[in-house]
Scaffold this motif. Structure first.
Motif, short mmCIF file in Angstrom:
data_model
loop_
_atom_site.label_atom_id
_atom_site.label_comp_id
_atom_site.label_asym_id
_atom_site.label_seq_id
_atom_site.Cartn_x
_atom_site.Cartn_y
_atom_site.Cartn_z
N SER A 46 2.69 1.11 -7.80
CA SER A 46 1.81 0.57 -8.98
C SER A 46 1.58 -0.73 -8.89
CB SER A 46 2.12 1.11 -10.16
OG SER A 46 3.26 0.53 -10.68
N GLY A 47 2.78 -1.58 -8.23
CA GLY A 47 2.36 -2.90 -8.49
C GLY A 47 1.45 -3.58 -7.17
N VAL A 48 1.24 -2.56 -6.23
CA VAL A 48 0.46 -3.00 -5.34
C VAL A 48 -1.10 -2.44 -5.26
CG1 VAL A 48 2.20 -4.10 -3.78
CG2 VAL A 48 1.32 -1.64 -3.48
N SER A 49 -1.44 -1.83 -6.21
CA SER A 49 -2.57 -0.99 -6.21
C SER A 49 -3.18 -0.85 -7.55
CB SER A 49 -2.32 0.48 -5.84
OG SER A 49 -1.44 1.42 -6.43
N GLU A 50 -4.40 -0.15 -7.88
CA GLU A 50 -4.71 0.24 -8.97
C GLU A 50 -4.33 1.74 -9.11
OE1 GLU A 50 -9.03 -0.58 -9.62
OE2 GLU A 50 -8.67 -2.44 -8.88
N LEU A 51 -3.62 2.32 -10.00
CA LEU A 51 -3.10 3.64 -10.20
C LEU A 51 -3.33 4.34 -11.57
CD1 LEU A 51 0.54 4.87 -9.04
CD2 LEU A 51 -0.30 5.26 -11.22
N ILE A 52 -3.91 5.59 -11.44
CA ILE A 52 -4.04 6.41 -12.68
C ILE A 52 -3.14 7.40 -12.55
CG2 ILE A 52 -5.60 7.74 -13.86
CD1 ILE A 52 -7.90 5.74 -12.82
N LEU A 53 -2.31 8.01 -13.51
CA LEU A 53 -1.51 8.86 -13.54
C LEU A 53 -1.88 9.56 -14.53
CD1 LEU A 53 2.41 9.07 -12.73
CD2 LEU A 53 1.55 9.88 -14.81
N ARG A 54 -2.22 11.17 -14.36
CA ARG A 54 -2.68 11.83 -15.50
C ARG A 54 -1.58 12.99 -15.04
NH1 ARG A 54 -7.00 11.11 -12.39
NH2 ARG A 54 -8.54 9.75 -13.67
N SER A 67 -2.24 1.67 -14.40
CA SER A 67 -1.77 0.37 -13.74
C SER A 67 -2.69 -0.31 -12.78
CB SER A 67 -0.30 0.49 -13.27
OG SER A 67 0.34 -0.51 -12.56
N HIS A 68 -2.78 -1.66 -13.13
CA HIS A 68 -3.51 -2.42 -12.21
C HIS A 68 -2.36 -3.63 -11.76
CE1 HIS A 68 -6.86 -4.46 -10.44
NE2 HIS A 68 -6.52 -5.61 -10.98
N ASN A 69 -2.04 -3.50 -10.45
CA ASN A 69 -0.99 -4.45 -9.85
C ASN A 69 0.18 -4.65 -10.86
OD1 ASN A 69 -2.77 -4.63 -7.40
ND2 ASN A 69 -4.07 -6.11 -8.49
N ALA A 115 -4.10 -7.06 -3.73
CA ALA A 115 -3.45 -8.45 -4.27
C ALA A 115 -2.24 -9.11 -3.39
CB ALA A 115 -2.35 -8.02 -5.74
N ILE A 116 -2.27 -8.36 -2.17
CA ILE A 116 -1.52 -9.35 -1.11
C ILE A 116 -2.36 -8.93 0.42
CG2 ILE A 116 0.90 -8.70 0.10
CD1 ILE A 116 1.64 -7.02 -2.03
N PRO A 117 -3.25 -9.56 0.38
CA PRO A 117 -4.15 -9.74 1.68
C PRO A 117 -3.37 -9.85 2.81
CG PRO A 117 -4.86 -11.26 -0.03
CD PRO A 117 -3.38 -10.96 -0.57
N ALA A 118 -2.22 -10.56 2.89
CA ALA A 118 -1.22 -10.50 4.41
C ALA A 118 -0.93 -9.28 4.49
CB ALA A 118 -0.33 -11.51 4.08
#
Length: 179
Positions: A108-116, A130-132, A157-160
């Motif tokens: 969830s820290g490195v993506s857009e995440l939806i949890l259902r 969660s967005h980043n 959020a982490i282009p490298a």
């Protein structure tokens, strides 16, 4: 260039570094999410990915589901349903597929995440997103029994980090019933 002073990293920077250590690639995400499905006693797991998992990864299961009160905690670092106490981590436990307590938080820290999720004991499910790393409050949603996790825009959020992933692949879909 060498820095002359030591500084503390921000909480956001710490999360991104930790996420990069846990989330190596889309394949590592798929592995973690499928293992979570097995631990939730799912008898069926479906997987859909686009562009090799960079654009989207979706894992749906028919396992136990997660109660509304626990949804937000599922995305916190060091959160788990697999251990009751620290002593449990030293016991050889064959009842689960492993434990780090970091996978969902890192993802969830490195993506857009939806949890259902919808436990078999409830009339409807709940959803968080969660967005980043910024987590929303649970809201009611219509969903099947079990848990669905949709991940998109991995490593935006982490282009490298994104730069070193394999090139994009065509859309892939599969579904499998677990015995």
């Amino acid at each position: 260039k060498i820095m002359s002073k030591i500084r503390l990293l921000s909480t956001e920077e710490i999360k991104l570094i930790a996420a990069g250590e846990v989330v190596e690639s889309p394949a590592s995400i798929v592995k973690e999410l499928i293992e979570n499905s097995f631990d939730a006693e799912a008898s069926s797991v479906s997987l859909a990915i686009e562009e090799g998992g960079i654009k989207t990864i979706s894992v749906r299961d028919n396992g136990k589901g997660i109660e509304k009160e626990d949804l937000t905690f599922a995305l916190f670092p060091h959160a788990t349903s697999k251990l009751i106490s620290f002593k449990d981590s030293f016991i050889n436990n064959n009842d689960c597929y492993g434990f780090r307590g970091e996978a969902l938080a890192a993802i969830s820290g490195v993506s857009e995440l939806i949890l259902r999720s919808r436990p078999h004991t409830t009339p409807h499910g709940y959803e968080i997103s969660s967005h980043n790393g910024k987590i929303t409050e649970p809201i009611p949603c219509g969903t099947n029994y079990g848990t669905t996790i949709d991940i998109s825009n991995l490593f935006e959020a982490i282009p490298a980090r994104k730069k070193y992933l394999p090139s994009k692949l065509p859309v892939e879909r599969c579904s499998n019933t677990v015995l």
